[in-house]
Scaffold this active site. Structure first.
Site, short mmCIF file in Angstrom:
data_model
loop_
_atom_site.label_atom_id
_atom_site.label_comp_id
_atom_site.label_asym_id
_atom_site.label_seq_id
_atom_site.Cartn_x
_atom_site.Cartn_y
_atom_site.Cartn_z
N GLN A 113 -51.13 -57.85 -5.97
CA GLN A 113 -51.06 -57.39 -4.52
C GLN A 113 -51.08 -58.22 -3.52
OE1 GLN A 113 -55.12 -55.72 -5.01
NE2 GLN A 113 -55.43 -55.95 -2.95
N CYS A 119 -55.14 -52.24 -3.42
CA CYS A 119 -55.62 -52.33 -4.65
C CYS A 119 -55.45 -50.98 -5.31
CB CYS A 119 -56.83 -52.82 -4.70
SG CYS A 119 -58.11 -51.79 -3.77
N HIS A 425 -62.89 -52.27 -3.73
CA HIS A 425 -61.84 -52.72 -4.40
C HIS A 425 -61.74 -51.75 -5.64
CE1 HIS A 425 -58.65 -55.47 -5.92
NE2 HIS A 425 -59.31 -55.76 -6.98
N ASN A 448 -57.14 -56.43 -13.23
CA ASN A 448 -57.16 -56.61 -11.84
C ASN A 448 -55.69 -56.64 -11.31
OD1 ASN A 448 -58.08 -56.94 -9.16
ND2 ASN A 448 -59.34 -58.81 -9.56
#
Length: 507
Positions: A113, A119, A425, A448
């Site tokens: 990102q 996110c 997040h 992630n």
């Protein structure tokens, strides 16, 4: 929220530690009123005026200087980062990146990102691309995160101006008006907000609407858009005041006039966004996407963004999925929402089914075994290290208590109560390690969106203890949820939390 860089963790322990025989905490983890405080009631302070005196400093220094452990800490930590110096080797060894249940199909590449707070959009598209890649037999693939980002930011701008019309009678320094003007078009978002975008605008592959400089580095356009939108909000407030002063103008005509003015002002927002992000495809406009399959064969897909979305989400539709949360401040087995939170005006509200933490874990286990990766929201900066080759999220990983002779005793509820923690997040869980004897999960595989240099090739391992303390949300499809949770979600009987509640944090 949704930051591309983890904040420095404000550390806490798993459970509060009582210092007397009386109970310091109630059943929700809040501090009970005490009749006296340490050392004893009536003990005089060294500084009677409330300031810090040199006598205070002398007393503190005397205690620290007499402790060999503190002296060692001073020798080492004045020259080194406490995060890298105080990691626990045994804790790192005890939590390997190995899992006995994983989503069978592996996706790629690891997404990034970059310098944006998208996110939640990356987590969503990372979940959905599993089905796209399986069906089309792709080796690597990304959906356009920028496409959803454009429509989200445009709609958030409209949402803020609609709220400005709705609250035009409140003083400009009213707490609600001030709060709404603070972070009015955050990059972050929530599950129901992304469902609004998907159902309204659909999806496109990344080559159809690729990244731009400002989708990957959003701060400059956010600053400019916020400046214009705050100005537009004041324009609408002034117009509203003048319309109300004219008794010949009905309420319906006033709203119509204000919305016409709002649409005129939104032209500037659209102009800025289309210039910096590019003109996005229309949701009903056909496009052609040409690609190679995993074995190198040419193929193409033709249709609209809405058709593309529907074609690859039939099995686990985002619209049929909902959020389970663990918020120990509030009553379990109830539906919650947050006032004034949303992106598409008139769209699906943000809804949470609050329940025990074990319910979130079991929803994940069921989903992974069914081949469905899981969107989740957490406070990523707490007790975690996403450094290259590390990727550990574990409450035992940093030894701050031993190094400084301190106790970190906030509970999860207290961290929410004191602004110490919130959902910062969103990521994806694509694997879980379940204890074969107890049937309980002991660690989780986390995908992630910070690139392959974060963690172990883009992945983290999360301990069960960390999950308890810092995971707040898990998204589950209705077919994989319990009947009780589905019933609560579909009841519509929701508790409305204030706009500034931490459950309104955007991941």
């Amino acid at each position: 929220m949704g930051s591309s860089v983890s904040k420095v963790p404000a550390q806490v322990s798993d459970t509060p530690k009582a210092t007397s025989s009386s109970e310091l905490f109630d059943e929700k983890g809040f501090v009970r009123p005490q009749s006296s405080t340490s050392p004893t009631a009536g003990s005089p302070p060294l500084a009677t005026d409330g300031s810090i005196s040199l006598s205070n400093v002398d007393a503190w220094e005397s205690a620290a200087a007499a402790d060999p452990k503190i002296q060692l800490a001073r020798t080492i930590l004045a020259h080194n980062n406490i995060k890298s110096s105080l990691t626990s080797r045994p804790a790192g060894v005890a939590i390997p990146h190995v899992f006995n249940h994983e989503v069978e199909f592996k996706t790629g590449p690891v997404t990034n990102q970059k310098s944006s707070g998208r996110c939640w959009i990356f987590a969503t598209t990372n979940v959905i691309r599993h089905e796209v890649m399986k069906k089309l037999k792709l080796k690597e693939f990304q959906l356009s995160q920028s496409y959803l980002f454009f429509w989200d930011k445009l709609n958030k701008s409209n949402y803020y101006l609609e709220l400005s019309i709705e609250n035009a009678d409140l003083p400009v320094d009213d707490r609600l008006v001030n709060f709404l003007a603070n972070d009015l078009i955050s990059d972050g978002g929530q599950w129901d907000m992304v469902v609004n975008l998907l159902e309204t605008y659909g999806l496109v592959p990344q080559p159809i609407y690729p990244e731009s400089f400002h989708s990957s580095a959003s701060s400059p356009i956010n600053t400019l858009l916020k400046t214009k939108l705050r100005e537009h909000a004041l324009t609408l407030r002034t117009l509203s005041s003048s319309l109300k002063a004219d008794h010949s103008v009905s309420q319906e005509l006033a709203i119509s006039t204000l919305r016409a003015k709002k649409e005129e002002l939104m032209q500037e927002v659209y102009t800025i966004m289309s210039a910096t992000l590019g003109v996005p495809p229309k949701p009903n406009a056909p496009f052609t996407w040409e690609y190679y399959t995993e074995d190198g064969k040419y193929a193409k897909w033709e249709g609209t963004p809405l058709q593309f979305y529907k074609a690859f989400t039939a099995k686990f539709s985002p619209a049929e999925s909902f959020s389970l949360i663990n918020d120990p401040r509030n009553e379990y087995r109830k539906l919650y929402t947050v006032d004034k939170l949303g992106n598409i005006w008139g769209g699906r509200p943000v809804l949470y089914v609050n329940t025990e933490i074990d319910d979130l874990k079991q929803a994940i286990v069921r989903s992974i075994k069914a081949g469905q990766p899981v969107f989740f929201g957490c406070d990523v900066g707490q007790f975690s290290d996403s450094g290259k080759g590390i990727g550990i999220m574990d409450t035992d990983y940093f030894e701050y208590e031993q190094a400084f002779n301190i106790t970190l005793g906030l509970t999860k509820a207290q961290r929410l109560q004191t602004n110490e923690s919130a959902m910062t997040h969103a990521m994806v869980i694509s694997g879980v390690h379940v204890d074969e004897k107890t049937g309980r999960p002991v660690r989780f595989k986390v995908e992630n969106s910070w690139g392959e240099d974060s963690g172990v090739q883009g992945y983290n391992v999360m301990s069960d203890k960390w999950f308890d303390q810092f995971v707040f949300q898990v998204v589950v499809h209705k077919s994989l949820a319990t009947k009780e949770h589905v019933k609560i979600f579909e009841s519509g009987e929701k508790v409305v939390l204030p706009a500034w509640d931490p459950m309104g944090a955007l991941a």
